[in-house]
Design a protein around this motif. Structure first.
Motif, PDB file in Angstrom:
ATOM      1  N   GLU A 163       0.647  -1.312   0.021  1.00 54.61           N
ATOM      2  CA  GLU A 163      -0.042  -0.079   0.126  1.00 54.61           C
ATOM      3  C   GLU A 163       0.836   1.426   0.041  1.00 54.61           C
ATOM      4  OE1 GLU A 163      -3.874  -1.893   2.512  1.00 54.61           O
ATOM      5  OE2 GLU A 163      -2.335  -0.485   3.413  1.00 54.61           O
ATOM      6  N   ASN A 164       1.932   1.254   0.701  1.00 59.21           N
ATOM      7  CA  ASN A 164       2.783   2.447   0.796  1.00 59.21           C
ATOM      8  C   ASN A 164       3.703   2.537  -0.376  1.00 59.21           C
ATOM      9  OD1 ASN A 164       2.738   3.885   3.365  1.00 59.21           O
ATOM     10  ND2 ASN A 164       3.062   1.958   4.223  1.00 59.21           N
ATOM     11  N   ALA A 165       3.945   1.392  -0.934  1.00 56.89           N
ATOM     12  CA  ALA A 165       4.580   1.577  -2.437  1.00 56.89           C
ATOM     13  C   ALA A 165       3.750   2.061  -3.464  1.00 56.89           C
ATOM     14  CB  ALA A 165       5.260   0.327  -2.769  1.00 56.89           C
ATOM     15  N   VAL A 166       2.556   1.855  -3.524  1.00 67.74           N
ATOM     16  CA  VAL A 166       1.686   2.194  -4.570  1.00 67.74           C
ATOM     17  C   VAL A 166       1.341   3.731  -4.266  1.00 67.74           C
ATOM     18  CG1 VAL A 166      -0.885   1.925  -5.408  1.00 67.74           C
ATOM     19  CG2 VAL A 166       0.667   0.125  -4.783  1.00 67.74           C
ATOM     20  N   THR A 177       2.125   6.780  -6.778  1.00 67.60           N
ATOM     21  CA  THR A 177       1.020   7.768  -7.084  1.00 67.60           C
ATOM     22  C   THR A 177       2.051   9.042  -7.067  1.00 67.60           C
ATOM     23  OG1 THR A 177      -0.486   6.083  -6.666  1.00 67.60           O
ATOM     24  CG2 THR A 177      -1.346   8.502  -6.945  1.00 67.60           C
ATOM     25  N   TRP A 178       2.283   9.441  -5.905  1.00 70.74           N
ATOM     26  CA  TRP A 178       2.844  10.691  -5.773  1.00 70.74           C
ATOM     27  C   TRP A 178       4.072  11.260  -6.640  1.00 70.74           C
ATOM     28  CZ3 TRP A 178       7.505  12.861  -3.666  1.00 70.74           C
ATOM     29  CH2 TRP A 178       7.238  14.384  -3.291  1.00 70.74           C
ATOM     30  N   ILE A 179       4.836  10.090  -6.841  1.00 72.66           N
ATOM     31  CA  ILE A 179       5.800  10.510  -7.659  1.00 72.66           C
ATOM     32  C   ILE A 179       5.410  10.655  -8.978  1.00 72.66           C
ATOM     33  CG2 ILE A 179       7.799   9.392  -8.957  1.00 72.66           C
ATOM     34  CD1 ILE A 179       8.552   7.823  -6.388  1.00 72.66           C
ATOM     35  N   ALA A 180       4.379   9.908  -9.716  1.00 71.16           N
ATOM     36  CA  ALA A 180       3.812  10.142 -11.141  1.00 71.16           C
ATOM     37  C   ALA A 180       3.352  11.680 -11.322  1.00 71.16           C
ATOM     38  CB  ALA A 180       2.628   8.997 -11.372  1.00 71.16           C
ATOM     39  N   ASP A 181       2.772  11.963 -10.315  1.00 71.98           N
ATOM     40  CA  ASP A 181       2.376  13.526 -10.515  1.00 71.98           C
ATOM     41  C   ASP A 181       3.500  14.516 -10.554  1.00 71.98           C
ATOM     42  OD1 ASP A 181      -0.194  12.647 -10.416  1.00 71.98           O
ATOM     43  OD2 ASP A 181      -0.379  12.940  -8.414  1.00 71.98           O
ATOM     44  N   ARG A 182       4.735  14.088 -10.532  1.00 78.31           N
ATOM     45  CA  ARG A 182       5.913  15.019 -10.467  1.00 78.31           C
ATOM     46  C   ARG A 182       7.113  14.412 -11.298  1.00 78.31           C
ATOM     47  NH1 ARG A 182       2.777  14.861  -6.312  1.00 78.31           N
ATOM     48  NH2 ARG A 182       2.251  16.686  -5.030  1.00 78.31           N
ATOM     49  N   ASP A 183       6.619  13.849 -12.572  1.00 74.88           N
ATOM     50  CA  ASP A 183       7.877  13.505 -13.380  1.00 74.88           C
ATOM     51  C   ASP A 183       8.676  14.145 -13.832  1.00 74.88           C
ATOM     52  OD1 ASP A 183       8.551  11.011 -14.783  1.00 74.88           O
ATOM     53  OD2 ASP A 183       8.156  12.283 -16.571  1.00 74.88           O
ATOM     54  N   ARG A 219      10.345  16.250 -12.112  1.00 73.98           N
ATOM     55  CA  ARG A 219      11.378  16.419 -11.086  1.00 73.98           C
ATOM     56  C   ARG A 219      12.170  14.740 -11.072  1.00 73.98           C
ATOM     57  NH1 ARG A 219      13.548  18.696  -6.715  1.00 73.98           N
ATOM     58  NH2 ARG A 219      13.764  17.872  -4.653  1.00 73.98           N
ATOM     59  N   TYR A 220      11.254  13.917 -11.084  1.00 73.47           N
ATOM     60  CA  TYR A 220      11.863  12.554 -10.405  1.00 73.47           C
ATOM     61  C   TYR A 220      12.113  11.646 -11.690  1.00 73.47           C
ATOM     62  CZ  TYR A 220      10.332  14.107  -6.072  1.00 73.47           C
ATOM     63  OH  TYR A 220      10.058  14.898  -4.947  1.00 73.47           O
ATOM     64  N   HIS A 221      11.479  11.789 -12.860  1.00 77.00           N
ATOM     65  CA  HIS A 221      11.797  10.957 -13.964  1.00 77.00           C
ATOM     66  C   HIS A 221      11.706   9.524 -14.020  1.00 77.00           C
ATOM     67  CE1 HIS A 221      13.036  15.093 -15.625  1.00 77.00           C
ATOM     68  NE2 HIS A 221      13.869  14.909 -14.737  1.00 77.00           N
ATOM     69  N   PHE A 222      10.472   9.091 -13.259  1.00 77.14           N
ATOM     70  CA  PHE A 222       9.991   7.608 -13.312  1.00 77.14           C
ATOM     71  C   PHE A 222       8.898   7.239 -13.994  1.00 77.14           C
ATOM     72  CE2 PHE A 222      12.842   7.747  -9.345  1.00 77.14           C
ATOM     73  CZ  PHE A 222      13.553   6.471  -9.626  1.00 77.14           C
ATOM     74  N   GLY A 223       7.933   8.265 -14.563  1.00 82.63           N
ATOM     75  CA  GLY A 223       6.797   7.805 -15.272  1.00 82.63           C
ATOM     76  C   GLY A 223       5.729   8.706 -14.925  1.00 82.63           C
ATOM     77  N   THR A 224       5.087   8.874 -15.701  1.00 84.83           N
ATOM     78  CA  THR A 224       3.728   9.907 -15.348  1.00 84.83           C
ATOM     79  C   THR A 224       2.398   9.206 -14.990  1.00 84.83           C
ATOM     80  OG1 THR A 224       2.990   9.582 -17.808  1.00 84.83           O
ATOM     81  CG2 THR A 224       4.612  11.371 -17.442  1.00 84.83           C
ATOM     82  N   THR A 225       2.436   7.886 -14.614  1.00 89.64           N
ATOM     83  CA  THR A 225       1.385   7.167 -14.020  1.00 89.64           C
ATOM     84  C   THR A 225       1.897   6.254 -12.928  1.00 89.64           C
ATOM     85  OG1 THR A 225       1.277   5.433 -15.569  1.00 89.64           O
ATOM     86  CG2 THR A 225       0.099   7.283 -16.300  1.00 89.64           C
ATOM     87  N   PRO A 226       1.026   5.964 -12.193  1.00 89.87           N
ATOM     88  CA  PRO A 226       1.435   5.100 -11.085  1.00 89.87           C
ATOM     89  C   PRO A 226       2.114   3.685 -11.624  1.00 89.87           C
ATOM     90  CG  PRO A 226      -0.498   6.241 -10.471  1.00 89.87           C
ATOM     91  CD  PRO A 226      -0.432   6.703 -11.815  1.00 89.87           C
ATOM     92  N   ALA A 227       1.291   3.320 -12.558  1.00 86.26           N
ATOM     93  CA  ALA A 227       1.557   2.099 -13.189  1.00 86.26           C
ATOM     94  C   ALA A 227       3.098   2.052 -14.151  1.00 86.26           C
ATOM     95  CB  ALA A 227       0.617   1.462 -14.325  1.00 86.26           C
ATOM     96  N   ALA A 228       3.207   3.399 -14.526  1.00 88.01           N
ATOM     97  CA  ALA A 228       4.610   3.313 -14.999  1.00 88.01           C
ATOM     98  C   ALA A 228       5.666   3.438 -14.043  1.00 88.01           C
ATOM     99  CB  ALA A 228       4.605   4.655 -15.847  1.00 88.01           C
ATOM    100  N   VAL A 229       5.464   4.212 -13.079  1.00 87.73           N
ATOM    101  CA  VAL A 229       6.449   4.283 -11.761  1.00 87.73           C
ATOM    102  C   VAL A 229       6.729   3.007 -11.316  1.00 87.73           C
ATOM    103  CG1 VAL A 229       6.913   5.365  -9.559  1.00 87.73           C
ATOM    104  CG2 VAL A 229       5.846   6.683 -11.387  1.00 87.73           C
TER     105      VAL A 229
END
Length: 485
Positions: free
Chosen positions: A199-202, A206-212, A214-224
């Motif tokens: 649950e925490n990883a998801v 989700t938070w990272i995806a909204d800030r791609d 800055r972090y460049h992991f992907g633009t959707t939770p699934a992509a991250v």
């Protein structure tokens, strides 16, 4: 603090069979004119030392009217210790074990049980929650108190519920913070740790995806999450070194990092660290290592996994029956390595030493109930990485206690850390005022990193300073470890 040692029976059913020592500590009420008795404290475990807890609480309002009482439960620390022999081989640590490794996990659990049986002597089967509760009542008696008040964290919540069920006329006010589930003893409780880790990883993804940007992991939770999986495959094949400060980051270590990145204010630092691990993993052969700064930050955020030789957890967690069906454990480990791989992953679904225990607990688990002591408080945080949130409302319902729920939190233990919770608990313990049958508090704020596409994102300036310094500042602000797991 004042410290003392008391003497308790090994076996309360046969007091003549020998004694154990239990160490206790006391920090006297700083406002003796308004003293309201004693407040016993327990940090959890089972096997956690509580001797210094009165000093943890010395700056809280409860230090005014209460004598704060800490103790090392039987088998722990300064009390008569229970030990286990260290197995001859280091146990396998693999969050996603292959089928060929399942037998090794089973062999490790059996070896641990043999080591604990060899060193446990005649006291091991009497190191139990019920006997610790009996010891607590001896503490009450030697302090000359008719009743105690109680604050327990994590496993300390179950201990408090057991004490109230056994000695209802001796318990006044009680707070159970980060509660265990009353019906999950002990295997299901272990598995839920990996459920919370997922649950925490998801939530982090989700938070990272909204800030791609800055972090460049992907633009959707699934992509991250897919990027996490790609990174995990790389470090599983070629671990990233962290010279002199931490263990190498391999696949299992990365799962641990992802699953224990629950504390929201640390998300920016955590994500930058994961990004540096990614950069190191993509570096040419021989250059896959983190900086000293990153290694120090990892240690601050996630601690160091160390083997233990204390015998209390392997004893107390066997106080309810465990299945002997190894095929059943293997089936669960296969499920968890696919569905809940983060944190400790499938290891939480594997057999422990209890699956191989040859001894029978001398008494059944206590039937939990609140009958004869005042309505208490249970505190539970969403995304708690150690005692999954569902345990807290279940315990509140079991005991007909009031419940404080902390929204979108991700840390373990809220009193003294969350201002809203602390105020409600203080109002109850000091003034006897319940906050209501069900109430909520906001969790710690997420980092002030604006999402892509917002006006604030265009003017955002990243925080300066080293990652280690920022992690240390976060730990200080949180009044404890950022990611307790």
């Amino acid at each position: 603090m004042d410290c003392a040692t008391i003497v308790v029976p090994v076996n309360y059913q046969k007091p003549g069979d020998g004694n154990l020592s239990v160490s206790i500590s006391r920090r006297k009420a700083t406002d003796p004119g308004h003293r309201q008795g004693v407040l016993l404290l327990n940090p959890g475990g089972p096997g956690g030392s509580g001797m210094t807890m009165p000093n943890w609480m010395k700056s809280e309002k409860i230090a005014g009217p209460f004598d704060l009482i800490g103790f090392d439960p039987r088998g722990v620390g300064r009390s008569t210790p229970l030990r286990c022999e260290v197995p001859p081989n280091e146990p396998l640590r693999e969050s996603r074990p292959a089928d060929r490794q399942l037998a090794q996990i089973e062999a490790d659990a059996e070896a641990q049980e043999k080591g604990c049986a060899a060193a446990g002597g005649g006291i091991r089967k009497y190191i139990s929650t019920a006997n610790t509760a009996r010891d607590m009542d001896v503490i009450r008696g030697v302090l000359g108190e008719k009743k105690i008040n109680y604050l327990g964290i994590s496993y300390g919540t179950y201990l408090g519920a057991v004490y109230g069920s056994m000695f209802p006329s001796k318990l006044n006010r009680s707070v159970l913070d980060a509660s265990m589930h009353p019906d999950w003893l002990w295997y299901e409780q272990a598995k839920q740790v990996s459920v919370a880790a997922k649950e925490n990883a998801v939530a982090l993804a989700t938070w990272i995806a909204d800030r791609d940007s800055r972090y460049h992991f992907g633009t959707t939770p699934a992509a991250v999450l897919a990027a996490f999986e790609d990174l995990r495959a790389k470090v599983a094949e070629r671990p990233v070194e962290t010279p002199g400060t931490w263990m190498p980051v391999d696949g299992t270590t990365l799962d641990y990092i992802l699953g224990s990145s629950g504390y929201r204010p640390a998300w920016d630092v955590s994500t930058q660290l994961i990004g540096q691990i990614r950069d190191a993993a993509n570096a040419p052969a021989g250059q896959a290592k983190l900086s000293s700064d990153a290694g120090k930050a990892l240690k601050i955020l996630y601690g160091t996994i160390k083997p233990t030789t204390e015998g209390v957890f392997p004893a107390v967690s066997c106080e309810t029956p465990w299945s002997k069906d190894l095929k059943g454990y293997e089936e669960q480990m296969r499920l968890f390595r696919e569905k809940y791989p983060y944190g400790s992953g499938a290891m939480q679904a594997g057999p422990t030493n209890c699956a191989y225990a040859q001894w029978t607990p001398p008494e059944k688990a206590v039937d939990l109930k609140r009958n004869g002591y005042p309505v208490g408080l249970v505190v539970g945080a969403e995304f708690d990485p150690s005692t999954q949130y569902d345990g807290s409302p279940a315990m509140a319902s079991k005991l007909n206690n009031s419940l404080i729920s902390v929204k979108d939190e991700g840390s373990h233990g809220q009193y003294g850390r969350n201002t809203c919770v602390t105020q409600k608990v203080d109002g109850y313990l000091i003034n006897g005022v319940l906050p209501g049958s069900r109430s909520t508090c906001d969790g710690s704020p997420r980092p002030d990193v604006p999402a892509d596409g917002t006006a604030a994102a265009k003017t955002f300036k990243p925080a300066g300073g080293s990652l280690a310094d920022r992690a240390a500042a976060g730990a200080a602000a949180a009044k404890g470890p950022l990611n307790r797991y």
